[in-house]
Design a protein around this motif. Structure first.
Motif, PDB file in Angstrom:
ATOM      1  N   PRO A  95     -26.896   4.298  12.557  1.00 37.76           N
ATOM      2  CA  PRO A  95     -27.173   5.233  11.469  1.00 37.76           C
ATOM      3  C   PRO A  95     -26.274   5.002  10.256  1.00 37.76           C
ATOM      4  N   LEU A  96     -26.719   5.498   9.139  1.00 31.56           N
ATOM      5  CA  LEU A  96     -25.938   5.488   7.905  1.00 31.56           C
ATOM      6  C   LEU A  96     -25.312   6.873   7.756  1.00 31.56           C
ATOM      7  N   CYS A  97     -23.999   6.926   7.533  1.00 32.60           N
ATOM      8  CA  CYS A  97     -23.270   8.190   7.538  1.00 32.60           C
ATOM      9  C   CYS A  97     -22.532   8.402   6.221  1.00 32.60           C
ATOM     10  N   THR A  98     -22.489   9.637   5.754  1.00 38.54           N
ATOM     11  CA  THR A  98     -21.687   9.936   4.573  1.00 38.54           C
ATOM     12  C   THR A  98     -20.215   9.725   4.898  1.00 38.54           C
ATOM     13  N   SER A 119     -37.119   8.748  13.101  1.00 40.97           N
ATOM     14  CA  SER A 119     -35.824   8.872  12.453  1.00 40.97           C
ATOM     15  C   SER A 119     -35.403  10.329  12.484  1.00 40.97           C
ATOM     16  N   GLY A 120     -34.379  10.656  11.726  1.00 40.01           N
ATOM     17  CA  GLY A 120     -33.932  12.036  11.659  1.00 40.01           C
ATOM     18  C   GLY A 120     -32.715  12.166  10.774  1.00 40.01           C
ATOM     19  N   ILE A 121     -32.408  13.400  10.379  1.00 38.73           N
ATOM     20  CA  ILE A 121     -31.227  13.709   9.585  1.00 38.73           C
ATOM     21  C   ILE A 121     -30.268  14.493  10.470  1.00 38.73           C
ATOM     22  N   TYR A 122     -29.106  13.903  10.749  1.00 36.66           N
ATOM     23  CA  TYR A 122     -28.077  14.600  11.515  1.00 36.66           C
ATOM     24  C   TYR A 122     -27.276  15.485  10.575  1.00 36.66           C
ATOM     25  N   LEU A 123     -27.092  16.738  10.940  1.00 43.68           N
ATOM     26  CA  LEU A 123     -26.336  17.694  10.138  1.00 43.68           C
ATOM     27  C   LEU A 123     -24.992  17.953  10.800  1.00 43.68           C
ATOM     28  N   ARG A 124     -23.916  17.745  10.026  1.00 40.81           N
ATOM     29  CA  ARG A 124     -22.552  17.832  10.583  1.00 40.81           C
ATOM     30  C   ARG A 124     -22.420  16.945  11.815  1.00 40.81           C
ATOM     31  N   GLY A 140     -45.442  17.895  13.747  1.00 41.94           N
ATOM     32  CA  GLY A 140     -44.942  17.407  12.481  1.00 41.94           C
ATOM     33  C   GLY A 140     -43.450  17.149  12.456  1.00 41.94           C
ATOM     34  N   SER A 141     -43.007  16.566  11.356  1.00 44.07           N
ATOM     35  CA  SER A 141     -41.583  16.326  11.137  1.00 44.07           C
ATOM     36  C   SER A 141     -40.901  17.603  10.653  1.00 44.07           C
ATOM     37  N   GLY A 142     -39.575  17.594  10.686  1.00 43.69           N
ATOM     38  CA  GLY A 142     -38.801  18.705  10.160  1.00 43.69           C
ATOM     39  C   GLY A 142     -38.201  19.626  11.197  1.00 43.69           C
ATOM     40  N   GLY A 143     -38.704  19.580  12.441  1.00 40.89           N
ATOM     41  CA  GLY A 143     -38.187  20.453  13.482  1.00 40.89           C
ATOM     42  C   GLY A 143     -36.789  20.062  13.939  1.00 40.89           C
ATOM     43  N   LEU A 144     -36.094  21.001  14.581  1.00 44.52           N
ATOM     44  CA  LEU A 144     -34.752  20.747  15.132  1.00 44.52           C
ATOM     45  C   LEU A 144     -34.924  20.241  16.562  1.00 44.52           C
ATOM     46  N   GLY A 206     -18.858  18.370   9.222  1.00 49.17           N
ATOM     47  CA  GLY A 206     -19.192  17.070   9.797  1.00 49.17           C
ATOM     48  C   GLY A 206     -19.975  16.224   8.815  1.00 49.17           C
ATOM     49  N   GLN A 207     -20.142  14.963   9.160  1.00 46.40           N
ATOM     50  CA  GLN A 207     -20.854  14.038   8.274  1.00 46.40           C
ATOM     51  C   GLN A 207     -22.363  14.229   8.392  1.00 46.40           C
ATOM     52  N   ILE A 208     -23.057  13.770   7.385  1.00 50.20           N
ATOM     53  CA  ILE A 208     -24.519  13.741   7.395  1.00 50.20           C
ATOM     54  C   ILE A 208     -24.943  12.321   7.713  1.00 50.20           C
ATOM     55  N   GLU A 209     -25.916  12.172   8.606  1.00 54.60           N
ATOM     56  CA  GLU A 209     -26.321  10.842   9.061  1.00 54.60           C
ATOM     57  C   GLU A 209     -27.824  10.642   8.896  1.00 54.60           C
ATOM     58  N   LEU A 210     -28.191   9.440   8.456  1.00 55.34           N
ATOM     59  CA  LEU A 210     -29.588   9.011   8.418  1.00 55.34           C
ATOM     60  C   LEU A 210     -29.799   8.150   9.646  1.00 55.34           C
ATOM     61  N   GLN A 211     -30.485   8.703  10.625  1.00 60.76           N
ATOM     62  CA  GLN A 211     -30.612   8.080  11.941  1.00 60.76           C
ATOM     63  C   GLN A 211     -31.813   7.146  12.012  1.00 60.76           C
TER      64      GLN A 211
END
Length: 230
Positions: A95-98, A119-124, A140-144, A206-211
């Motif tokens: 993943p790409l991380c802030t 894919s997904g967006i990791y929060l913290r 659909g996309s967007g769920g936790l 925490g960091q934000i990640e593009l998974q």
């Protein structure tokens, strides 16, 4: 009848104008937001080192060594082309991380996938706001996605067709997450659970990640607005 036609025409013109204006201002943050991606290179991003629980156990020297290796790997598989962040689809890429941690925030991000994309967006640093091909997963996309006790599925399917850009608006305050996908509410103030330590609440920062899951991915217009805590 004529009034209805006029209203529809005005709405269509406004939508086209809005889309055109947005397309002409990629990677320029709206008022109140900062750009996490500058549209030119990978500045402000790093590779992934394990997970928050494991990183907390590492000494500063161990973490620095692991981070150097993760950054080298990241640069092999993530690149920038014409203002777009691209992952090459190689399973060995992470993943790409802030390079900064965030607490409460509002985030905007445009994303696009190919068929079978996942894919997904990791929060913290925690999974995740889901991105995937709805034909494979029938939702659909967007769920936790990784929630067990709290809702994990989106309220509706709002994905654009594969190959087209989608936009997330993600708001996280405390442990609550709200997600809009393409201007449709898909997650409404739901608790994001701690995937790494199920007996604990989500980490305060925490960091934000593009998974990724070994699929070619595209991201742009990645913006954030930090929300001060009271």
């Amino acid at each position: 009848m004529r009034l209805t036609a006029i209203i529809c025409t005005m709405a269509l013109v406004a939508a086209v104008f809005s889309a055109t204006a947005h397309a002409g201002n990629d990677n320029v943050p709206p008022k109140g937001f900062k750009a996490l991606f500058n549209g030119k290179d990978l500045a402000g991003w790093k590779g992934l080192v394990k997970n928050p629980k494991e990183r907390a156990k590492m000494s500063p020297r161990e973490l620095a060594t692991a981070q150097k290796a993760a950054d080298e790997n990241m640069r092999q598989h993530w690149s920038v082309d014409d203002g777009v962040l691209i992952f090459d689809g190689n399973n060995k890429g992470g993943p790409l991380c802030t390079d900064k941690d965030y607490g409460d925030f509002e985030m905007l991000v445009d994303w696009k996938i190919k068929e079978k994309g996942d894919s997904g967006i990791y929060l913290r640093g925690s999974p995740q706001v889901q991105i995937w091909d709805i034909k494979l997963f029938d939702t659909g996309s967007g769920g936790l996605y990784n929630n067990k006790k709290n809702p994990s599925k989106p309220l509706k399917t709002a994905d654009n067709p594969i190959g087209e850009w989608n936009t997330f608006k993600i708001k996280m305050v405390g442990d609550k997450v709200t997600v809009h996908l393409n201007d449709e509410l898909v997650v409404d103030n739901v608790t994001l659970e701690n995937f790494w330590e199920r007996d604990k609440p989500i980490y305060p920062t925490g960091q934000i990640e593009l998974q990724n899951h070994g699929n070619t991915l595209y991201f742009k217009n990645v913006y954030i607005r930090e929300i001060p805590r009271k």
